[in-house]
Design a protein around this motif. Sequence first.
Motif, PDB file in Angstrom:
ATOM      1  N   TYR A  30     -17.594  31.147 -44.195  1.00  0.00           N
ATOM      2  CA  TYR A  30     -17.504  32.387 -43.412  1.00  0.00           C
ATOM      3  C   TYR A  30     -16.179  32.428 -42.648  1.00  0.00           C
ATOM      4  N   LEU A  31     -15.860  31.319 -41.973  1.00  0.00           N
ATOM      5  CA  LEU A  31     -14.640  31.266 -41.166  1.00  0.00           C
ATOM      6  C   LEU A  31     -13.380  31.346 -42.034  1.00  0.00           C
ATOM      7  N   GLN A  32     -13.385  30.691 -43.188  1.00  0.00           N
ATOM      8  CA  GLN A  32     -12.223  30.749 -44.071  1.00  0.00           C
ATOM      9  C   GLN A  32     -11.998  32.173 -44.580  1.00  0.00           C
ATOM     10  N   GLN A  33     -13.088  32.853 -44.919  1.00  0.00           N
ATOM     11  CA  GLN A  33     -12.958  34.250 -45.357  1.00  0.00           C
ATOM     12  C   GLN A  33     -12.434  35.107 -44.210  1.00  0.00           C
ATOM     13  N   ARG A  34     -12.949  34.883 -43.023  1.00  0.00           N
ATOM     14  CA  ARG A  34     -12.537  35.646 -41.831  1.00  0.00           C
ATOM     15  C   ARG A  34     -11.075  35.385 -41.498  1.00  0.00           C
ATOM     16  N   ALA A  35     -10.638  34.130 -41.635  1.00  0.00           N
ATOM     17  CA  ALA A  35      -9.274  33.748 -41.270  1.00  0.00           C
ATOM     18  C   ALA A  35      -8.254  34.192 -42.315  1.00  0.00           C
ATOM     19  N   GLY A  36      -8.654  34.265 -43.563  1.00  0.00           N
ATOM     20  CA  GLY A  36      -7.727  34.674 -44.624  1.00  0.00           C
ATOM     21  C   GLY A  36      -6.531  33.759 -44.694  1.00  0.00           C
ATOM     22  N   GLU A  37      -5.342  34.346 -44.687  1.00  0.00           N
ATOM     23  CA  GLU A  37      -4.105  33.562 -44.794  1.00  0.00           C
ATOM     24  C   GLU A  37      -3.844  32.684 -43.581  1.00  0.00           C
ATOM     25  N   ALA A  38      -4.541  32.935 -42.480  1.00  0.00           N
ATOM     26  CA  ALA A  38      -4.348  32.128 -41.272  1.00  0.00           C
ATOM     27  C   ALA A  38      -5.196  30.858 -41.279  1.00  0.00           C
ATOM     28  N   ALA A  39      -5.959  30.612 -42.338  1.00  0.00           N
ATOM     29  CA  ALA A  39      -6.860  29.459 -42.389  1.00  0.00           C
ATOM     30  C   ALA A  39      -6.115  28.139 -42.182  1.00  0.00           C
ATOM     31  N   ASP A  40      -4.894  28.029 -42.706  1.00  0.00           N
ATOM     32  CA  ASP A  40      -4.138  26.774 -42.597  1.00  0.00           C
ATOM     33  C   ASP A  40      -3.750  26.435 -41.163  1.00  0.00           C
ATOM     34  N   THR A  41      -3.641  27.422 -40.299  1.00  0.00           N
ATOM     35  CA  THR A  41      -3.226  27.180 -38.916  1.00  0.00           C
ATOM     36  C   THR A  41      -4.375  27.352 -37.928  1.00  0.00           C
ATOM     37  N   THR A  42      -5.583  27.498 -38.442  1.00  0.00           N
ATOM     38  CA  THR A  42      -6.754  27.725 -37.587  1.00  0.00           C
ATOM     39  C   THR A  42      -7.510  26.433 -37.331  1.00  0.00           C
ATOM     40  N   ARG A  43      -7.863  26.229 -36.069  1.00  0.00           N
ATOM     41  CA  ARG A  43      -8.765  25.141 -35.673  1.00  0.00           C
ATOM     42  C   ARG A  43      -9.992  25.799 -35.067  1.00  0.00           C
ATOM     43  N   TYR A  44     -11.138  25.113 -35.157  1.00  0.00           N
ATOM     44  CA  TYR A  44     -12.349  25.691 -34.593  1.00  0.00           C
ATOM     45  C   TYR A  44     -13.202  24.620 -33.925  1.00  0.00           C
ATOM     46  N   THR A  45     -13.940  25.047 -32.921  1.00  0.00           N
ATOM     47  CA  THR A  45     -14.950  24.236 -32.272  1.00  0.00           C
ATOM     48  C   THR A  45     -16.226  25.056 -32.327  1.00  0.00           C
ATOM     49  N   ALA A  46     -17.305  24.457 -32.810  1.00  0.00           N
ATOM     50  CA  ALA A  46     -18.564  25.180 -32.966  1.00  0.00           C
ATOM     51  C   ALA A  46     -19.674  24.483 -32.201  1.00  0.00           C
ATOM     52  N   ALA A  47     -20.601  25.285 -31.720  1.00  0.00           N
ATOM     53  CA  ALA A  47     -21.791  24.769 -31.048  1.00  0.00           C
ATOM     54  C   ALA A  47     -22.934  25.726 -31.319  1.00  0.00           C
ATOM     55  N   LEU A  48     -24.132  25.194 -31.304  1.00  0.00           N
ATOM     56  CA  LEU A  48     -25.324  26.010 -31.460  1.00  0.00           C
ATOM     57  C   LEU A  48     -25.982  26.249 -30.116  1.00  0.00           C
ATOM     58  N   THR A  49     -26.617  27.406 -29.977  1.00  0.00           N
ATOM     59  CA  THR A  49     -27.458  27.627 -28.816  1.00  0.00           C
ATOM     60  C   THR A  49     -28.669  26.706 -28.953  1.00  0.00           C
ATOM     61  N   PRO A  50     -29.347  26.380 -27.863  1.00  0.00           N
ATOM     62  CA  PRO A  50     -30.471  25.441 -27.955  1.00  0.00           C
ATOM     63  C   PRO A  50     -31.563  25.842 -28.945  1.00  0.00           C
ATOM     64  N   ASP A  51     -31.746  27.134 -29.191  1.00  0.00           N
ATOM     65  CA  ASP A  51     -32.770  27.554 -30.153  1.00  0.00           C
ATOM     66  C   ASP A  51     -32.300  27.394 -31.595  1.00  0.00           C
ATOM     67  N   GLY A  52     -31.023  27.045 -31.799  1.00  0.00           N
ATOM     68  CA  GLY A  52     -30.479  26.803 -33.124  1.00  0.00           C
ATOM     69  C   GLY A  52     -30.210  28.043 -33.956  1.00  0.00           C
ATOM     70  N   LYS A  53     -30.362  29.222 -33.379  1.00  0.00           N
ATOM     71  CA  LYS A  53     -30.223  30.469 -34.140  1.00  0.00           C
ATOM     72  C   LYS A  53     -28.834  31.082 -34.072  1.00  0.00           C
TER      73      LYS A  53
END
Length: 170
Positions: free
Chosen positions: A31-54
């Motif tokens: 999903y993120l790679q599609q969203r980033a497109g050509e900027a994928a090579d310079t993109t960093r991400y940090t992800a977290a889930l809400t406690p309910d996991g949704k």
Amino acid sequence: MKIFAAVIAVALPGGAVAQSTPPEDPSLIAYLQQRAGEAADTTRYTAALTPDGKTALVYLTGPTWCGSGGCRLLVLDRDGSSYRSVGEISVARAPIRLLEREDHGRRALGVQVAGGGIIQGYEAAVPFDGRRYASNPTVPPAMRIDDAPGETLIRADEAGRPLTPAPDKP
């Protein structure tokens, strides 16, 4: 298909809660790679889930996602084998918190606001309007808050993962 595992909470002094970054999820990365497109090579991400996991909170950094006011925060709900956006906060700074306050059945998000002309930084509560989270924490319906109860999901000291792995060096 690998799905996020449970988020591990660690109690910190003063009652703050730090969450570990969930394991890599191939659906989220796609999903993120599609969203980033050509900027994928310079993109960093940090992800977290809400406690309910949704819901996944994804803090994107890199030249495409950051400006003087902060970086982009995506709020994504799991939708089958993919994700759908329920918010995109344009100028956020970590730490990112899940507040106890609820709006339309979802907890508000706490983001740091600074730079971009704001001299003294502060935390803003970003509400949910029933469809999406507010996109700009510097204007209503977002509001400045002080000492609101909540838990930290993305810490300010997390460097983030590269969206596109570096090629192996010979």
